[in-house]
Design a protein around this motif. Structure first.
Motif, PDB file in Angstrom:
ATOM      1  N   THR A  41     -13.754 -10.826  -9.648  1.00 46.01           N
ATOM      2  CA  THR A  41     -14.386  -9.907 -10.595  1.00 46.01           C
ATOM      3  C   THR A  41     -15.272  -8.928  -9.834  1.00 46.01           C
ATOM      4  O   THR A  41     -16.115  -9.336  -9.034  1.00 46.01           O
ATOM      5  CB  THR A  41     -15.227 -10.678 -11.625  1.00 46.01           C
TER       6      THR A  41
ATOM      7  N   THR B  53     -11.074  -7.220 -13.177  1.00 40.45           N
ATOM      8  CA  THR B  53     -10.666  -8.511 -12.625  1.00 40.45           C
ATOM      9  C   THR B  53      -9.316  -8.361 -11.954  1.00 40.45           C
ATOM     10  O   THR B  53      -8.459  -7.608 -12.417  1.00 40.45           O
ATOM     11  CB  THR B  53     -10.587  -9.589 -13.726  1.00 40.45           C
TER      12      THR B  53
ATOM     13  N   VAL C 214     -17.863  -5.603 -10.319  1.00 41.82           N
ATOM     14  CA  VAL C 214     -18.683  -4.796 -11.222  1.00 41.82           C
ATOM     15  C   VAL C 214     -19.137  -3.565 -10.447  1.00 41.82           C
ATOM     16  O   VAL C 214     -19.662  -3.675  -9.339  1.00 41.82           O
ATOM     17  CB  VAL C 214     -19.899  -5.581 -11.740  1.00 41.82           C
TER      18      VAL C 214
ATOM     19  N   LYS D  89     -16.323  -3.405 -15.372  1.00 42.02           N
ATOM     20  CA  LYS D  89     -15.956  -4.698 -14.778  1.00 42.02           C
ATOM     21  C   LYS D  89     -14.439  -4.794 -14.720  1.00 42.02           C
ATOM     22  O   LYS D  89     -13.754  -4.574 -15.721  1.00 42.02           O
ATOM     23  CB  LYS D  89     -16.531  -5.852 -15.594  1.00 42.02           C
TER      24      LYS D  89
END
Length: 423
Positions: free
Chosen positions: A285, A252, A287, A250
């Motif tokens: 974000t 950001t 993933v 993940k």
């Protein structure tokens, strides 16, 4: 059921073969100068090759009651992918001998002599079954049908495709299935975890060879067979294990905010802009499933990508009202914004009429005082704006601040000026 001789080991070489001077056979697509062919030639005497048997003329007995030789009982040897058996049959052709042996062939298989050829006492019938294998050439996989005894022979046949050719094993749980024996008469190298182990018996399946080398497979690990890199190595092929791991990562990223301007008709155009709301950055974000092969990133597949925090716009307010150009009118309006009206405005008008006559360029040659409020020196007014020398609003703003700080009000400044002739 296809036939009792057919095995799971894929064979190499759908191409024609020819007999070599030492009695073996070699594929027409290979050259004796390649590393793989040199190894194959060294071992050719130990390998039963697919040979072409010349057709023989059937013999016949002459005389009353004579029977042609083609219908006489004959004992022949049938070799299917290296597994041999002796068959006694009265069949007259190679195809008949295969039927007698229970061997079924199709157009993907190689048979020698040709099935239509006559069968003779003591004939050798050689069958190389076709098998579908996955081949990776220069990073691109494809399924092909080959006839060969083992992976070593298969790679010899496929060498003409390119420099980077390998056979790819299929995976099921912790097992690896290649569909072909590795090397029927030689050792095999096992390359895994930056180590190379030589397993003497290459005729075993991939799982058995890995177990012998004490290599356990993870669920995602890749297994392939390639030619060995060392020309002097005893093994001709290497069973290569690539460790594969998929990690979910993940990340950001900050999203910048925008600056939005809004207008205010109650403010003058030359008033400083007012920040009504400060901006705030947002976040995005992402993933992704990252595939690592032997520790190096191979690919990244995005699972989700969304704005988790929206940015907040910065709001700036600017005036749209045009300020009067007459300095005295401007002064009256700006004084009123401070509550200085009536008598206070009159005191201010009296003060600056006396000091400069409300002229933005009034210059006192004896003291260097300048502008409407007669700032001494004039450059002090730069604290209100770089246009202090010509803009009446800038000069008045500075003068009003000076009066408030020094005398409290215009009337206080005017009283002081009347008593001492300056303020």
């Amino acid at each position: 059921m296809r036939n009792p001789f057919r095995t799971t080991a894929p064979a190499v070489a759908p191409e024609d073969v020819h007999q070599t001077p030492d009695g073996g056979t070699a594929s027409d697509t290979t050259t004796p100068t390649t590393r793989a062919n040199r190894r194959a030639l060294n071992r050719s005497s130990r390998r039963r090759r697919l040979t072409v048997v010349a057709a023989a003329t059937a013999l016949a007995f002459v005389g009353t009651g004579a029977v042609t030789y083609s219908h006489a009982s004959k004992t022949v040897t049938v070799d299917v992918d290296g597994s041999t058996r002796t068959v006694t049959t009265t069949a007259g052709t190679v195809a008949g001998a295969l039927d007698a042996a229970g061997v079924e062939v199709d157009d993907r298989d190689a048979v020698a002599p040709d099935p239509a050829q006559p069968l003779h006492e003591g004939s050798d019938v050689v069958v190389r079954l076709g098998k579908k294998v996955t081949v990776e050439t220069d990073g691109k996989p494809s399924d092909v049908w080959l006839t060969a005894l083992d992976a070593n022979e298969a790679l010899d046949t496929l060498a003409a495709r390119g420099d980077d050719v390998s056979l790819v094993a299929s995976r099921s749980g912790e097992r690896a299935s290649l569909g072909i024996r590795l090397d029927t008469d030689g050792p095999v190298e096992v390359v895994a975890d930056d180590e190379t182990v030589t397993v003497p018996d290459g005729s075993a399946g991939a799982d058995a060879v890995l177990a012998e080398a004490d290599v356990e497979l993870g669920e995602l690990d890749r297994v392939s067979v390639r030619p060995t890199e060392d020309d002097e190595a005893d093994a001709a092929v290497a069973l290569v294990v690539q460790r594969v791991e998929v990690k979910r990562e993940k990340t950001t990223k900050a999203l910048p905010f925008e600056t939005v301007e809004k207008s205010d008709s109650s403010r003058y155009t030359d008033d400083p802009a007012v920040v009504k709301r400060e901006g705030k950055k947002g976040t995005r974000t992402t993933v992704a499933d990252v595939t690592l092969v032997d520790g190096s990133e191979e690919s990244s597949d995005v699972v989700s990508d969304e704005v988790t925090t929206k940015p907040v716009d910065k709001v700036v307010v600017r005036g749209t009202k045009e300020r009067p150009k007459d300095p005295k009118t401007i002064g009256k309006l700006m004084a009123a914004e401070r509550g200085w009206t009536g008598a206070q405005w009159q005191c201010l008008d009296n003060l600056w009429t006396k000091e400069s006559g409300w002229s933005t360029t009034a210059d006192n040659p004896t003291s260097s005082a300048y502008g409407i409020p007669q700032s001494l020196p004039g450059s002090k007014m730069a604290s209100k704006g770089s246009d202090w020398a010509t803009n009446p609003a800038t000069q008045i703003a500075w003068g009003l601040d000076y009066i408030a700080g020094s005398y409290g009000s215009p009337c206080g400044a005017w009283s002081h000026s009347q008593s001492v002739n300056w303020y």
